[in-house]
Design an enzyme around this catalytic site. Structure first.
Site, PDB file in Angstrom:
ATOM      1  N   CYS A 100      -0.549   1.948  -8.551  1.00 18.31           N
ATOM      2  CA  CYS A 100      -0.184   2.723  -9.732  1.00 18.31           C
ATOM      3  C   CYS A 100       1.087   2.251 -10.442  1.00 18.31           C
ATOM      4  CB  CYS A 100      -0.152   4.222  -9.436  1.00 18.31           C
ATOM      5  SG  CYS A 100       0.193   4.682  -7.755  1.00 18.31           S
ATOM      6  N   ARG A 136      -0.027  -1.468   3.888  1.00 15.40           N
ATOM      7  CA  ARG A 136       0.681  -0.303   4.413  1.00 15.40           C
ATOM      8  C   ARG A 136       0.877  -0.505   5.901  1.00 15.40           C
ATOM      9  NH1 ARG A 136      -2.677   4.538   1.288  1.00 15.40           N
ATOM     10  NH2 ARG A 136      -2.221   3.723  -0.776  1.00 15.40           N
ATOM     11  N   GLN A 179      -8.624  -1.583  -2.585  1.00 15.00           N
ATOM     12  CA  GLN A 179      -9.258  -0.391  -3.144  1.00 15.00           C
ATOM     13  C   GLN A 179     -10.014  -0.759  -4.407  1.00 15.00           C
ATOM     14  OE1 GLN A 179      -5.293   1.259  -3.625  1.00 15.00           O
ATOM     15  NE2 GLN A 179      -5.955   3.091  -2.530  1.00 15.00           N
ATOM     16  N   ASP A 235      -9.617   0.507  -7.132  1.00 18.21           N
ATOM     17  CA  ASP A 235      -8.646   1.437  -7.684  1.00 18.21           C
ATOM     18  C   ASP A 235      -8.753   1.507  -9.209  1.00 18.21           C
ATOM     19  OD1 ASP A 235      -6.650   3.240  -7.550  1.00 18.21           O
ATOM     20  OD2 ASP A 235      -5.040   1.837  -7.095  1.00 18.21           O
ATOM     21  N   HIS A 271      -6.697   3.652 -12.752  1.00 17.36           N
ATOM     22  CA  HIS A 271      -5.830   4.697 -13.288  1.00 17.36           C
ATOM     23  C   HIS A 271      -6.224   4.977 -14.718  1.00 17.36           C
ATOM     24  CE1 HIS A 271      -3.566   3.238  -9.817  1.00 17.36           C
ATOM     25  NE2 HIS A 271      -3.271   4.511  -9.684  1.00 17.36           N
ATOM     26  N   LYS A 316      -5.658  16.651  -5.400  1.00 17.99           N
ATOM     27  CA  LYS A 316      -6.559  15.549  -5.072  1.00 17.99           C
ATOM     28  C   LYS A 316      -7.958  16.112  -4.872  1.00 17.99           C
ATOM     29  CE  LYS A 316      -5.790  13.608  -0.782  1.00 17.99           C
ATOM     30  NZ  LYS A 316      -5.029  12.819   0.177  1.00 17.99           N
ATOM     31  N   HIS A 363      -5.394   9.088 -10.910  1.00 15.69           N
ATOM     32  CA  HIS A 363      -5.650   8.029  -9.924  1.00 15.69           C
ATOM     33  C   HIS A 363      -7.054   8.250  -9.411  1.00 15.69           C
ATOM     34  CE1 HIS A 363      -1.152   7.595  -9.118  1.00 15.69           C
ATOM     35  NE2 HIS A 363      -1.218   8.772  -9.718  1.00 15.69           N
TER      36      HIS A 363
END
Length: 644
Positions: A335, A364, A382, A384, A386, A466, A512
């Site tokens: 992000c 991570r 991911q 991912d 946004h 979430k 997200h």
RNA sequence: GCUGCCGUAGCUCAGGGGUAGAGCACGUCCUUGGUAAGGACGGGGUCCGCGGUUCAAUUCCGCGCGGCAGCACCA
């Protein structure tokens, strides 16, 4: 089976059951009074809607499990004097009980404990509910040296009725309810595993010894469950990954994956699918850096919040005065990077929504004990994205994403099985006002999407609520993969803005979202769901061309080349082995189609197709065979596009 | 990270204070067989690493690394 009857007089549930019939009286295990599960022995006062709980109802299973945990605790205390009891609830598929004891238990103790449990069940002592005053209860457990129970009682709210359930000589502090006697449990149980567990789930507290067990209504249910466990072991993606040559793990790269050609082929299928779907729904794909100066993560808030779980790189930088240290961080999420792209140039409200996607590779530093094959890794990618939008656009964007998740899961062979909304956690960024707004928007979007959902309170991300999408696999397990998070905090922290209709700067909202979640985790789930037998379109190898004798090698090479030219993932097997051995080898590798060619096929320009798990073969002309296989190898979204 | 268990051939696993075994896999040769294992022979090991105890450690002890189960964590 639940029976209900309107009762006008004070009575006991047991008597009510008897008044309905002798059979029900015998079958009755507990009672539900105005929707609240209670002991059979409790009096019913006034008007009440009463349901008699028998062995067949879902509630009975919970009671059986809870009671089995009590019986286990009694057995353990009989066998191992000096062991303190703590708590022992029923859980999905069974129960556990946490014990405090210096010596750990061993699985070698299980047969002994199980035997004692059966003995206790055979005694068939009535399980009696006893109400005690707080002081008496504390005295009672202090007298027995049960420090944990005393602590539990002390922490109970003032107005709480304190009850002890007594079975023979053994009793436990418990809110109940319970079955009428230890003999009614049934004895379809098995102790399964041993683990450490923190007192009250807090890692600062003492470690207790937890014994897990499973318990069911009867032996058949128990056997079915044990079979499911066995099936899950067979499907273990770590085992299948090795056997099918998909990927491997090794000590030198803990928490990371070595993707082999076959595993990577499946991964590429998923990635290509997601890329097509996102391209088709207005996403712009980007690629952002891996390493950033710590200042970016300090600004975003991640450095303070998750800094200890980030991989940091220290580099020395020199200037006139000498050298100084600078710390960079490997990105743990995408992000902040996406926000930087948004910040380039001036954005107008006319540009919104901007749907930015990235197959972002993140690191991570997960705790050792957290890692688990592909399901939890230190380095993951991911799907991912946004979405930068206005508040007014949250609903529409969320709806569109819900649709994408839904279709994607269907194409992958799943259904969305459960949707949960995780709300504000204790430690969080942003004001309550902002949280009210974000949670409100998520509720509205879920309702608009027509999803039934439940709340997962306090489990939201630190910057926003979430939505969690769960799917259910072939053997009934639930997995959380996709997610949608509404964030008012990060745009503020990273100071991103667009120019509104009024010519003024406004904060966009960031949504997200990830559909598959991480490719790693999703691959693990896929492998276990399909037990390695992927649907044709995502199979790592679509087909193997096998010769009967080496006389057919020339023709086999021709077939192989034509399949390759058609874009299929193919192998050729010219080994001087018998066809039986080749069939076996490729079947074990779970290749969906084996194309057998011998003299006959070479003469007829055909192939004999044998399907995985099929015994029949089908002889088809080569051109037609290629046509059919190509269609089968076409991903579902492209089939739809072509109207096939 | 915590508790418990574990680490022996590519894989699955047996063994055990005196430097090690099976099956599968692999290699070579023979076999050319029509839908789930053809045969013979052969190669293969820092018994996770480092220390300690011991005449001697893969085996016992300690530490480290990694794994498994659970707990805690999961932006």
């Amino acid at each position: 089976m639940a029976a209900s009857k309107v009762l006008k007089v004070a009575s006991r549930a047991a008597e009510l059951a008897a008044s309905i019939g002798a059979g029900l009286a015998k079958a009755a295990l507990a009672v539900k009074i105005d929707g609240k599960l209670s002991d059979l022995s409790l009096p019913i006062t006034g008007d009440a809607k009463v349901e008699i709980i028998t062995r067949k109802s879902a509630e009975a299973l919970e009671l059986i499990r809870h009671d089995t945990s009590h019986v286990m605790a009694e057995a353990v205390q009989e066998l191992f004097p000096g062991t303190q009891v703590t708590i022992g609830p029923s859980i999905e598929n069974g129960f556990y009980y946490d014990f405090a004891r210096n010596e750990p238990f061993s699985t070698d103790d299980f047969p002994k404990i199980e035997e004692k449990m059966r003995e206790i069940m055979k005694r068939n002592a009535p399980i009696e509910r006893k109400v005690m005053s707080r002081a008496d209860a504390i005295k009672h457990f202090e007298g027995k040296g049960e420090a944990y129970k005393v602590e539990l009682i002390r922490d109970l709210p003032e107005d709480q009725t304190i009850t002890i359930y007594q079975q023979g000589a053994w009793g436990d502090l418990c809110r109940g309810p319970h079955l009428p006697s230890t003999g009614t449990i049934g004895g379809a149980f098995k102790l399964t595993k041993l683990a450490g567990a923190y007192w009250r789930g807090d890692s600062k507290n003492a470690m207790l010894h937890r014994i897990y067990g499973t318990a069911w209504r009867d032996d058949k249910e128990l056997a079915d469950y044990l079979m499911m466990i066995e099936e899950a072991e067979k499907r273990d993606h770590r085992k299948l990954g090795r056997e099918l040559d998909l990927y491997h793990f090794q000590d030198e790269a803990p928490g990371s994956v070595f993707w082999h050609q076959k595993g990577w082929a499946v991964y590429r299928c998923l990635e290509a699918y997601m890329r097509r779907r996102q391209d088709a729904t207005g996403y712009t794909e980007v690629k952002t850096p891996q390493l950033y100066d710590s200042s970016l993560f300090k600004a975003s808030g991640h450095w303070d919040m998750y800094g200890d779980k980030m991989f940091k790189v220290q580099i020395a930088k020199s200037n006139e005065e000498g050298s100084r240290d600078e710390t960079l961080g490997l990105k743990p999420m995408n992000c902040p990077g996406h926000a930087q792209i948004f910040k380039q140039g001036i954005k107008s409200y006319r540009d919104l929504p901007i749907r930015m996607s990235e197959f972002g590779n993140c690191h991570r530093n997960e705790a050792h004990g957290a890692m688990h094959g592909l399901l939890r890794v230190r380095q993951m990618t991911q799907d991912d994205g946004h979405i930068f939008c206005t508040e007014a656009q949250i609903m529409e964007e969320s709806l569109q994403f819900c649709k994408l998740v839904s279709e994607t899961y269907t194409d992958m062979g799943f259904k969305i099985h459960r949707v949960r909304l995780a709300t504000r956690p204790d430690v969080r960024g942003g004001t309550d006002e902002v949280w009210d707004k974000a949670e409100g928007a998520m509720h509205a979007a879920l309702k608009a999407a027509g999803f039934e959902y439940d709340l997962n309170e306090g489990d939201g991300a630190f910057y926003g609520p979430k939505i969690e999408f769960y799917l259910r696999d072939a053997i009934g397990r639930e997995w959380q993969c996709g997610t949608l998070q509404c964030d008012f905090v990060l745009p503020e922290r990273l100071d991103i803005a667009y120019i509104g209709e009024d010519g003024q700067k406004h904060r966009p909202v960031m949504l997200h979202r990830a559909t598959l979640g991480t490719f790693h985790r999703f691959m693990g789930v896929l492998v276990e769901h399909y037990a390695g037998k992927f649907p044709f379109w995502m199979a790592p190898i679509h087909a193997v061309v096998c010769t009967i004798t080496n006389d057919a090698d020339g023709y086999a090479e021709e077939v192989y080349q034509k399949l390759l030219d058609a874009g299929l993932r193919v192998q050729i097997d010219l080994r001087p082995e018998k066809i039986n051995a080749k069939i076996r080898d490729h079947s074990l590798q779970k290749v969906p189609a084996i194309l057998v060619v011998g003299k006959k096929e070479a003469e007829g320009q055909s192939v004999a197709i044998r399907r995985l798990d099929g015994q029949a073969q089908e002889v088809v002309g080569l051109t037609e065979a290629i046509e059919r296989l190509v269609k089968e190898a076409t991903p579902p979204d492209l089939l739809r596009k072509k109207g096939l």
